[in-house]
Each structure stands twice: as structure tokens, then as C-alpha cells.
Design a protein around this motif. Structure first.
Motif, PDB file in Angstrom:
ATOM      1  N   SER A 312     -32.335  19.255  -3.143  1.00  0.00           N
ATOM      2  CA  SER A 312     -30.903  19.411  -3.411  1.00  0.00           C
ATOM      3  C   SER A 312     -30.450  20.822  -3.024  1.00  0.00           C
ATOM      4  N   GLU A 313     -29.171  20.947  -2.741  1.00  0.00           N
ATOM      5  CA  GLU A 313     -28.585  22.247  -2.452  1.00  0.00           C
ATOM      6  C   GLU A 313     -27.284  22.388  -3.219  1.00  0.00           C
ATOM      7  N   ARG A 359     -24.898  19.346   5.921  1.00  0.00           N
ATOM      8  CA  ARG A 359     -25.120  18.390   4.834  1.00  0.00           C
ATOM      9  C   ARG A 359     -23.782  17.980   4.246  1.00  0.00           C
TER      10      ARG A 359
END
Length: 489
Positions: A312-313, A359
């Protein structure tokens, strides 16, 4: 049953370990063999409807073994299930069904008999909504934004599989576990404490939603069934503490949703002496996205939501829309391996999802502070920051102070329009049993901890639980609406 992989795995459990308990519900025990038999029976009844391949059906999310078996049958058959709250009003249910292009409304009786009511198609109501793709999703959840407008969220099958892999790793889960499942079946927490545990071949103790505020009932479930995993909002733990006792079998305590009151952690730690404590943060659109493991005895102040999960970011946007590269406060954007590909309603997606740095990120609407060390703290919703008499006020901070009063069981703070102040603050409070708490005492207490502009101008005290949305969160919109109607009356 958000993925075909889950259905296949449960069938394997039924074959290899048919007598292992899958579900406890009140006085009923369902083994994996029985769950599979019930699923297959409902699947056979579904075949008699001659549904076109990949049809979308509506299954109101009654939290019972027959409903879980029905969801397994629907999705194992290659169909898509919309799972709204069973308490949703008829007009809202009809609207959601038309938007998702539902063909039938399905329920299962306690005896495992299928009831199917055809839904008349309405392409006008479905205009602007994509058709659910059974190749990508088998489950549709609903969530409400700040406007209260229901949004249909497809739960991607691949995302669910990735999520269960992460959760199994993170909490070292096995088939020997027993989860206490408190949240409603239509809430995203069920992805962990029901569907992930069933995929493992573990045991799930279903909390009867009609008895969800019965402290003695909850405590008896946890003790009698040797629960090892508890996930829930702070209210769950307050209820368990109200009954007293120790829950020594619990290995993991997962806090989620609301921030716990300052005085809650110490008694919870004492009641769960062998548990690891985790604060988990996420939303229906992304599933869990942050986690923080902590020692309750070492907490001095707010608990961080932690750091992004593996894969995850997170981005923090300043007020001007720029990306904060280091420490600072702003709106949180997250991208996870578990997130939806977008709402069914297409015109919502451009505002909610944005592509950055290669993303797709979801704009959570939450305000966070990131430290220089990369730890994140939740400050509240963007729409919780209001101006009272021209002074910027964080309603989350006000709510935390009110909730910390020893005689308060639950509290919600909402802003109300005011011609002079711009906004005035109203507190809706559930007091603890047998206390003499009054609005004056509570406002006096608030005055010792808050600046004058942040003290609620009105307080509604009740002995009843807070009204909640279909996802189990406090229904702030209803509380605000009720208060406005009282003022206008």
C-alpha cells in the motif's frame, strides 16, 4: 464469499474436516459439512430460477448461517450478490436494486428454504451505473458518504484474495482460531472476521444483531467459545468491560473505526492479558490500509493509525493540492492491493479516485498528520473541521473530550447551522447506566478541557445506544436531522 477461491476452499474443508465447527449462532452450531450441505441445497434451488449467467441478485445481509450459505451459493454459481443492510428502507432498497440491475431479491429461511422475489428492471434508474462484472467481483457492498447517499462498492475477487493472504500472515492465523464477529454482515469488517476465517477453516462466532448491545451476551459468547480474535469499534470493548471478567484466550485485539476514549485502554488491556493490540484503519473502498501494533500500557495520547500495509501507499495533500513530501498535515490518499476498481455509479469516480505516480489512489476525505518518522495520526474527517464564530474547530477533538467523561458510554458531535456563529456544536450522548450525568455537568467538564468556542452549545442525553448506519457507524446525519427537527418544532 467475495471470490471463487473462497467457495472452493470451504468445499475442501467440508470434505476433509466435515465435523469441524464453522459457525456458532446463538444456540445453533454449524459444522463445515453442514455449511456445505446447506450451500449446495440453496444452490440447487437457485438453479430452478434459471438465472442468466453472471446475474446480480440482492441478498439482504441478515447475519445468520442460512444467509452466509446463500451468499456462498449465489457466488459459487457465478453470480453477483448485492448485500445491503436488512434494515434499509423499502424505497432505498428498491433504488439500490435498480442501480445494480438486480434480477431477484433472495432470502433463506432458518430451514434453508429459498425465497425469491423478482425485481422489475428499470434502465432509467440504472442509467450511469456500470453493470457488475462477475469475472472481477462476486460481492457488492454499500457505503454512505457525508451526504448519506448510498454508494455501491464492488469488492474485487483478486483484492479479497490478496487481503486474506495479508491478514493470515499479519495475525499468524490458522484453522485453530475462533473469531468473535460483531460488525454487521454488510460491513467491510466481515471480510476479515467472517470470510477470511471461513477460508482458513476456522470458527466464527456470529453476534446476533438484535442483541449487539447486551454486554452479558457478548461476554458469554467470548468466554464460552474460547474466542481468540476480536475486531471491533471501541463500543465492543466498552460493552465487554461493562460485564467484567477476563478474556484470557484472546490472542489479538483489533481496534477499528472510532478512536478509543482516553480511559478505555488500561481496563481493556487488563481484560485481555494475553492479547496483542492493533489499531487498524481503512474504508470500504480500499479495505484495511494502515496498521499499528501497540502496547496499551505505553500509550500516552492519541493512538496512531500506523503505517501503510505492505503493498500500500499513502499520500498527504496540502490545502493547495500539492503533495507533502515529508512531515505535515493534510488530506489522506491511499492505494492498496485490495481496493475496488471504482463505484458502480460512474460519475462519482473521477472525484474519488485519482492517478498519481503510476497508481490509482482513493481520496479518503480524512485529515491526517504524518510525522518525520513516517507514522500517521488521524485528525478527523475533512468535513469535521468547521469554523465556530470564525475560529477553526476540530469536531473530532471535541468528541474525544466528551467521550472521555467517566459517565459517558458513547458520544457524537455534529455541527448545526447558526445565523450568528456560522456553526454551533451539538453533542448527542449515551450515558452509562445508573449515572446522574446532566447536560450542565457535561458542558462544565468540557469547559475544563476545551476553548470556549468548542464547548457544545446543546447536549442531548439518552440511555439508548447511538443510532447507527447500515455499516455500524454512528449515524451523524440522522442525529443532525433529528436535532434540526426538534429546533424547528
Amino acid at each position: 464469499m467475495p471470490s471463487p477461491r473462497l467457495a472452493e476452499t470451504i468445499a475442501v474443508h467440508a470434505s476433509h474436516r466435515p465435523h469441524r465447527i464453522a459457525l456458532h449462532f446463538n444456540d445453533r452450531t454449524v459444522t463445515y459439512g453442514q455449511l456445505h450441505e446447506l450451500t449446495e441445497s440453496l444452490r440447487s434451488q437457485l438453479l430452478e430460477l434459471n438465472l442468466p449467467p453472471g446475474s446480480t441478485v440482492c441478498v439482504p445481509a441478515h447475519k445468520t448461517p442460512p444467509t452466509i450459505a446463500l451468499l456462498l451459493a449465489v457466488m459459487h454459481g457465478g453470480h453477483v450478490a448485492l448485500t445491503p443492510s436488512p434494515g434499509l428502507g423499502g424505497a432505498a432498497l428498491e433504488r439500490l436494486a435498480h442501480q445494480a440491475r438486480v434480477s431477484h431479491l433472495l432470502t433463506a429461511t432458518g430451514e434453508g428454504l429459498l425465497t425469491a422475489v423478482p425485481v422489475q428492471a428499470d434502465e432509467t434508474a440504472a442509467e450511469g451505473f456500470t453493470r457488475p462484472d462477475p469475472a472481477r467481483t462476486r460481492l457488492l457492498l454499500t457505503t454512505s458518504g457525508s451526504t448519506g447517499t448510498p454508494k455501491i462498492v464492488p469488492i474485487e475477487a483478486a483484492g479479497f484474495d490478496a487481503f486474506t493472504d495479508w491478514a493470515t500472515d499479519e495475525f499468524a492465523l490458522s484453522a485453530a482460531e475462533t473469531a468473535l464477529s460483531y460488525a454487521p454482515l454488510n460491513f467491510d469488517l466481515a471480510l476479515l472476521d467472517i470470510w477470511t476465517f471461513l477460508r482458513l477453516g476456522a470458527c466464527v462466532v456470529l453476534v446476533d444483531q438484535q442483541r449487539a448491545t447486551d454486554a452479558a451476551y457478548l461476554a458469554s459468547l467470548a468466554v464460552r467459545h474460547h474466542v481468540t480474535f476480536v475486531q471491533g469499534v471501541p463500543m465492543v470493548y466498552r460493552l465487554l468491560l461493562d460485564h467484567g471478567g477476563s478474556f484470557a484466550a484472546v490472542r489479538h485485539v483489533v481496534l477499528t473505526g472510532d478512536s478509543p476514549a482516553a480511559g478505555l485502554l488500561a481496563p481493556v488491556a487488563a481484560a485481555f492479558p494475553n492479547a496483542a493490540f492493533h489499531n487498524v484503519f481503512g474504508c470500504t473502498e480500499t479495505n484495511d490500509s494502515f496498521i499499528h501494533r501497540f502496547d496499551p500500557a505505553a500509550v500516552d495520547g492519541p493512538i496512531p493509525i500506523g503505517r501503510p500495509l505492505p503493498g500500500s501507499e499513502a499520500l498527504v495533500l496540502a490545502a493547495d493540492g500539492g503533495h507533502l513530501g515529508s512531515a505535515g498535515t493534510g488530506e489522506l490518499l491511499v492505494s492498496t492491493p485490495f481496493q475496488t476498481g471504482g463505484y458502480l455509479r460512474q460519475d462519482l469516480n473521477s472525484a474519488a479516485f485519482t492517478r498519481r505516480e503510476g497508481r490509482v489512489f482513493y481520496r479518503t476525505g480524512d485529515i491526517v498528520t504524518r510525522t518525520a518518522g513516517g507514522l500517521y495520526y488521524l485528525d478527523g474527517r475533512a468535513d469535521w473541521h468547521v469554523k465556530v464564530r470564525g475560529v477553526r474547530t476540530n469536531l473530532q477533538e471535541v468528541e474525544n473530550v466528551i467521550a472521555a467523561h467517566p459517565d459517558v458510554a458513547e458520544a457524537v458531535v455534529v455541527p448545526l447551522p447558526d445565523p450568528q456563529a456560522g456553526v454551533r456544536i451539538h453533542a448527542h450522548v449515551t450515558r452509562r447506566p445508573d449515572t446522574g450525568l446532566t447536560g450542565l455537568r457535561l458542558r462544565t467538564y468540557a469547559g475544563r478541557h476545551l476553548p470556549r468556542h468548542a464547548i457544545p452549545s446543546s447536549v442531548h442525553l439518552t440511555d439508548k445506544p447511538l443510532p447507527r448506519t447500515s455499516t455500524g457507524k454512528p449515524d451523524r446525519n440522522l442525529i443532525k436531522q433529528n436535532r434540526m427537527e426538534e429546533i424547528d418544532a
